[in-house]
Scaffold this motif. Structure first.
Motif, short mmCIF file in Angstrom:
data_model
loop_
_atom_site.label_atom_id
_atom_site.label_comp_id
_atom_site.label_asym_id
_atom_site.label_seq_id
_atom_site.Cartn_x
_atom_site.Cartn_y
_atom_site.Cartn_z
N HIS A 1 -7.44 6.28 -3.39
CA HIS A 1 -7.68 4.83 -3.46
C HIS A 1 -6.70 4.25 -4.46
CE1 HIS A 1 -9.74 1.07 -4.58
NE2 HIS A 1 -10.31 1.15 -3.39
N PRO A 2 -6.23 3.01 -4.26
CA PRO A 2 -5.27 2.41 -5.19
C PRO A 2 -5.76 2.33 -6.64
CG PRO A 2 -5.36 1.13 -3.18
CD PRO A 2 -6.48 2.13 -3.09
N GLY B 1 -2.65 16.15 5.47
CA GLY B 1 -2.88 16.16 6.91
C GLY B 1 -2.98 14.78 7.53
N THR B 2 -2.45 13.77 6.85
CA THR B 2 -2.61 12.38 7.32
C THR B 2 -1.97 12.17 8.68
OG1 THR B 2 -2.68 11.55 5.06
CG2 THR B 2 -2.07 9.98 6.78
N ARG C 1 0.85 -1.20 0.00
CA ARG C 1 0.00 0.00 0.00
C ARG C 1 0.88 1.25 0.00
NH1 ARG C 1 -4.43 0.47 4.24
NH2 ARG C 1 -2.63 1.20 5.42
N LEU C 2 0.38 2.30 -0.62
CA LEU C 2 1.12 3.56 -0.65
C LEU C 2 0.70 4.43 0.52
CD1 LEU C 2 2.98 5.68 -1.87
CD2 LEU C 2 1.12 6.34 -3.42
N SER D 1 2.51 20.97 -6.63
CA SER D 1 1.45 20.23 -5.96
C SER D 1 2.12 19.54 -4.77
CB SER D 1 0.77 19.23 -6.91
OG SER D 1 -0.44 18.76 -6.35
N HIS D 2 1.58 18.42 -4.30
CA HIS D 2 2.11 17.84 -3.07
C HIS D 2 2.65 16.42 -3.28
CE1 HIS D 2 -1.55 15.29 -2.31
NE2 HIS D 2 -2.13 16.25 -2.99
N LEU D 3 3.56 16.03 -2.40
CA LEU D 3 4.20 14.72 -2.46
C LEU D 3 3.73 13.77 -1.37
CD1 LEU D 3 7.84 15.89 -3.27
CD2 LEU D 3 6.35 14.59 -4.80
N ASP D 4 2.97 14.23 -0.40
CA ASP D 4 2.47 13.35 0.65
C ASP D 4 1.19 12.66 0.20
OD1 ASP D 4 1.08 15.89 0.83
OD2 ASP D 4 0.19 15.14 2.70
N THR D 5 0.76 11.65 0.93
CA THR D 5 -0.41 10.86 0.54
C THR D 5 -1.31 10.58 1.74
OG1 THR D 5 0.37 8.60 0.98
CG2 THR D 5 1.13 9.63 -1.07
N VAL D 6 -2.51 10.12 1.43
CA VAL D 6 -3.38 9.51 2.43
C VAL D 6 -2.95 8.05 2.59
CG1 VAL D 6 -5.31 11.02 1.88
CG2 VAL D 6 -5.08 8.83 0.68
N PRO D 7 -3.45 7.34 3.62
CA PRO D 7 -3.18 5.90 3.71
C PRO D 7 -3.83 5.15 2.54
CG PRO D 7 -3.93 6.78 5.82
CD PRO D 7 -4.16 7.85 4.80
#
Length: 412
Positions: A381-382, A123-124, A23-24, A77-83
């Motif tokens: 979502h994946p 904000g994860t 998972r990412l 843009s952004h490089l962070d992710t949600v779960p």
């Protein structure tokens, strides 16, 4: 010259930087954050940009304009992710921005060109979104230092462990006179482009959101011994409130308000006890603050009425407010010109129902956004997916939009 295929391949490489394979998940101030920044820095340097990590952990790159020290047009843009994230939310916009900078490395521009990969849009980790872009906009809030992640680590501690100095976070801020504007490319995160069979769209405004905790207070009593006329069931009242919220929002149509109840908690939560309290979340969004606020006033009135009819009490706590951020007309036109350059003579305008870093950056400079079609509107979502054909169009349109901004600046 970077191609759409290379853009997608770079998204795959970023996809592999995760704390929870397969998972990412890549959160603020983590080892994965550092690795993504380092990879983005490599691409920035290959594109002819001078790269650095700013005082808030954002990854930045800059190429001077025709003379050193000019204000910058900022792309990013952004490089962070949600779960359990998809591969394109945020990342595609950063990689497209770097690709545009590479394409324009020899262009004679009346401004500096900068690219930024924001560190924390989702904000994860700490529960507060737009930390990276808020720092750049000069709107850092001191109370954020006490935010904690699920392991109890404060934001202040995480900054220090990451190698950043919390005392210097203000150095990430950009003054309005340092910027020409900000352009962001992003997947739509909705189905409207696909439904219209369009590759690209331009953003008119970014939704203003309000978030509430609604508490419906009744009376907990024995489930068997209390007849219906004597019941003050908080969960039944909450259920009616939820259906009321949905009914009212749906009645505004596809271009109206969006209201979501994402969480509900019931007390005491026993199978043989009438619920005495129900706490539910409400996320309310609209294209304008006036539409959003009018909907909330109407919803609150109806919920109070249904509570009164059941002998219940409503308590409201508002814990988040973000104003709608209109995209600047001149940057909307630049993005439209970019889309027209790909053969779409009548670009489709959309208001963004999701939040973006442009919301924070809009506090300090003009912003514009390009939307890219994503399969079935799926995001976070994946199964998030884009077509190479659409990415190629986005790359051409984004480049053309930057040149249109240059022409507008020259004409001033």
């Amino acid at each position: 010259m970077t191609t759409a295929r290379e853009v997608l391949d770079r998204c795959v490489l970023l996809d592999r930087i995760t704390s929870d394979p397969p998972r990412l998940e890549r959160v603020h101030l983590s080892a994965e954050h550092a690795a993504a920044n380092a990879l983005a820095a490599t691409w920035m340097e290959q594109a002819g940009l001078r790269s650095w990590q700013d005082a808030a952990g954002n990854q930045c790159g800059r190429r001077e304009g025709r003379t050193p020290g000019l204000p910058a047009l900022l792309l990013g843009s952004h490089l962070d992710t949600v779960p359990d994230a998809g591969s394109y939310d945020g990342m595609l916009g950063v990689v497209l921005a770097i690709a545009v900078a590479e394409r324009l490395r020899d262009a004679d521009l009346p401004f500096a060109l900068e690219v930024i990969g924001f560190s924390d849009e989702e904000g994860t980790r700490f529960g507060t979104a737009l930390l990276g872009s808020a720092a750049v906009a000069g709107h850092w809030r001191e109370e954020w230092w006490d935010l904690r992640d699920r392991d109890g680590v404060t934001l202040h501690q995480a900054f220090t462990k990451f190698g950043l100095d919390p005392r210097r976070v203000g150095e990430a801020a950009r003054a309005p006179e340092e910027l020409v504007g900000y352009l962001e490319a992003h997947i739509e995160q909705g189905p409207f482009l696909e439904a219209a069979d369009r590759s690209l769209g331009y953003v008119t405004t970014i939704a203003g959101a309000r978030r509430f905790r609604l508490s419906i207070i009744g009376e907990a009593r024995h489930a068997g011994g209390t007849p219906y006329p004597r019941r003050r069931d908080a969960l039944v009242g909450a259920s009616e409130a939820i259906t009321t919220i949905e009914r009212m929002a749906r009645a505004t149509g596809d271009h109206g308000c969006i209201a979501t109840v994402g969480r509900i908690e019931v007390q005491p939560g026993a199978v043989n006890v009438i619920p005495g309290r129900a706490d539910l979340s409400l996320d309310l969004r609209a294209a304008t603050d006036a539409e959003r606020d009018a909907m909330w006033d109407a919803m609150r009135g109806e919920i109070e009425t249904l509570c009164a009819a059941r002998g219940l009490r409503l308590e409201v706590v508002e814990h988040h407010t973000a104003p709608a951020v209109p995209c600047a007309p001149w940057l909307q036109e630049a993005v439209c010109d970019g889309i027209r350059s790909t053969g779409d003579e009548d670009p489709m305008g959309l208001w963004s129902r999701a939040g973006h870093d442009a919301m924070a950056i809009g506090l300090t400079t003009d912003v514009g956004m390009l939307f890219v079609r994503c399969h079935d509107g799926i995001s976070h979502h994946p199964d998030e997916d884009v077509r190479e054909y659409d990415v190629a169009a986005a790359l051409d349109a984004f480049e053309a939009a930057v040149l249109r901004v240059a022409a507008a600046v020259e004409a001033r």
